[in-house]
Design a protein around this motif. Structure first.
Motif, PDB file in Angstrom:
ATOM      1  N   HIS A  43      19.644  31.349  52.607  1.00 20.32           N
ATOM      2  CA  HIS A  43      20.046  31.830  51.281  1.00 20.32           C
ATOM      3  C   HIS A  43      18.848  31.545  50.379  1.00 20.32           C
ATOM      4  O   HIS A  43      18.157  30.542  50.574  1.00 20.32           O
ATOM      5  N   PHE A  44      18.595  32.381  49.373  1.00 22.30           N
ATOM      6  CA  PHE A  44      17.464  32.072  48.499  1.00 22.30           C
ATOM      7  C   PHE A  44      17.571  32.774  47.165  1.00 22.30           C
ATOM      8  O   PHE A  44      18.339  33.720  46.997  1.00 22.30           O
ATOM      9  N   GLU A  45      16.799  32.240  46.223  1.00 22.71           N
ATOM     10  CA  GLU A  45      16.622  32.888  44.930  1.00 22.71           C
ATOM     11  C   GLU A  45      15.154  33.251  44.816  1.00 22.71           C
ATOM     12  O   GLU A  45      14.283  32.479  45.242  1.00 22.71           O
ATOM     13  N   ILE A  46      14.888  34.422  44.266  1.00 24.19           N
ATOM     14  CA  ILE A  46      13.518  34.823  43.975  1.00 24.19           C
ATOM     15  C   ILE A  46      13.319  34.635  42.479  1.00 24.19           C
ATOM     16  O   ILE A  46      14.044  35.202  41.660  1.00 24.19           O
ATOM     17  N   LEU A  47      12.356  33.781  42.157  1.00 23.88           N
ATOM     18  CA  LEU A  47      12.045  33.464  40.772  1.00 23.88           C
ATOM     19  C   LEU A  47      10.791  34.252  40.406  1.00 23.88           C
ATOM     20  O   LEU A  47       9.682  33.872  40.763  1.00 23.88           O
ATOM     21  N   GLY A  48      10.987  35.373  39.737  1.00 18.80           N
ATOM     22  CA  GLY A  48       9.892  36.279  39.397  1.00 18.80           C
ATOM     23  C   GLY A  48       9.414  36.111  37.972  1.00 18.80           C
ATOM     24  O   GLY A  48       9.601  35.061  37.347  1.00 18.80           O
ATOM     25  N   GLU A  49       8.827  37.184  37.427  1.00 18.97           N
ATOM     26  CA  GLU A  49       8.212  37.117  36.105  1.00 18.97           C
ATOM     27  C   GLU A  49       9.224  36.891  34.979  1.00 18.97           C
ATOM     28  O   GLU A  49       8.860  36.416  33.912  1.00 18.97           O
ATOM     29  N   LYS A  50      10.503  37.189  35.195  1.00 16.46           N
ATOM     30  CA  LYS A  50      11.519  36.969  34.157  1.00 16.46           C
ATOM     31  C   LYS A  50      12.147  35.586  34.235  1.00 16.46           C
ATOM     32  O   LYS A  50      13.009  35.234  33.435  1.00 16.46           O
ATOM     33  N   TYR A  51      11.713  34.775  35.235  1.00 20.89           N
ATOM     34  CA  TYR A  51      12.249  33.426  35.373  1.00 20.89           C
ATOM     35  C   TYR A  51      11.570  32.493  34.373  1.00 20.89           C
ATOM     36  O   TYR A  51      10.339  32.463  34.262  1.00 20.89           O
ATOM     37  N   LYS A  52      12.382  31.753  33.632  1.00 25.98           N
ATOM     38  CA  LYS A  52      11.887  30.756  32.679  1.00 25.98           C
ATOM     39  C   LYS A  52      12.732  29.506  32.873  1.00 25.98           C
ATOM     40  O   LYS A  52      13.922  29.507  32.545  1.00 25.98           O
ATOM     41  N   ASN A  53      12.132  28.457  33.386  1.00 26.47           N
ATOM     42  CA  ASN A  53      12.850  27.229  33.707  1.00 26.47           C
ATOM     43  C   ASN A  53      13.649  26.711  32.505  1.00 26.47           C
ATOM     44  O   ASN A  53      13.098  26.534  31.425  1.00 26.47           O
ATOM     45  N   ASN A  54      14.944  26.464  32.725  1.00 28.49           N
ATOM     46  CA  ASN A  54      15.848  25.908  31.708  1.00 28.49           C
ATOM     47  C   ASN A  54      15.934  26.716  30.418  1.00 28.49           C
ATOM     48  O   ASN A  54      16.093  26.157  29.338  1.00 28.49           O
ATOM     49  N   ASP A  55      15.836  28.030  30.525  1.00 29.97           N
ATOM     50  CA  ASP A  55      15.924  28.906  29.364  1.00 29.97           C
ATOM     51  C   ASP A  55      17.140  29.815  29.563  1.00 29.97           C
ATOM     52  O   ASP A  55      17.291  30.424  30.621  1.00 29.97           O
ATOM     53  N   PRO A  56      18.015  29.944  28.574  1.00 31.57           N
ATOM     54  CA  PRO A  56      19.206  30.786  28.739  1.00 31.57           C
ATOM     55  C   PRO A  56      18.894  32.267  28.947  1.00 31.57           C
ATOM     56  O   PRO A  56      19.755  33.018  29.410  1.00 31.57           O
ATOM     57  N   THR A  57      17.670  32.705  28.643  1.00 27.70           N
ATOM     58  CA  THR A  57      17.303  34.107  28.875  1.00 27.70           C
ATOM     59  C   THR A  57      16.620  34.303  30.225  1.00 27.70           C
ATOM     60  O   THR A  57      16.199  35.406  30.557  1.00 27.70           O
ATOM     61  N   SER A  58      16.511  33.228  31.010  1.00 32.11           N
ATOM     62  CA  SER A  58      15.873  33.292  32.324  1.00 32.11           C
ATOM     63  C   SER A  58      16.655  34.205  33.263  1.00 32.11           C
ATOM     64  O   SER A  58      17.884  34.241  33.234  1.00 32.11           O
TER      65      SER A  58
END
Length: 158
Positions: A131-146
């Protein structure tokens, strides 16, 4: 909150991993050990980060059941593996892909929905692959808009 079904190609990853449980969750420790060293990895493909979870067969998501978590990046070859890092190959397979927006702290209800509502009511069951998550360019650690993609391995129910 309906997923898109996609076939994920065989993908090589290099990174670090730890074994832990939900009760003693150590993802922060894992990522803190990986992020300062990720630039040491050669032959990377893209800029996405992979947050991978490998569950043992029969895993029931209990709070004290151990699993392996990886912090990794995709690579074209395993020719050079930095000291202290390891390789992982995710095999090709069908995935239910969910788009998640929010913080990590707000994610448990989203995952609960996937495993207790969507999956049992779908024509699919869990497959025994990472299982995995892809953290791309829209990922922002601990940000509600991530934003990130959650990839759940599935196969058609018999």
């Amino acid at each position: 909150m309906l997923p898109t079904l996609k076939t994920f190609p065989t993908t090589k990853l290099i990174g670090k991993n730890l074994t832990f449980t939900y009760a003693k969750y150590r993802a922060f420790e894992l990522w803190n050990g990986f992020m300062p060293r990720r630039k040491e990895i050669q032959n990377t493909i893209g800029t996405e980060l992979y947050n991978v979870q490998i569950n043992p067969i029969g895993f029931d998501f209990g709070p004290n059941e151990p699993f392996v978590k990886w912090a990794a990046v995709a690579v074209s070859t395993f020719d050079f593996v930095p000291e202290g890092m390891e390789t992982l190959e995710i095999p090709e397979g069908l995935y239910a892909v969910f788009n998640y927006k929010g913080t990590a702290a707000d994610a448990p209800p989203f995952f609960r929905y996937i495993y207790t509502e969507w999956l049992p009511n779908s024509e699919y069951e869990l497959d025994n692959r990472p299982h995995f998550e892809i953290l791309g360019e829209k990922y922002k650690n601990n940000d509600p808009t991530s934003e990130e993609e959650i990839w759940i391995p599935v196969r058609k129910k018999p």
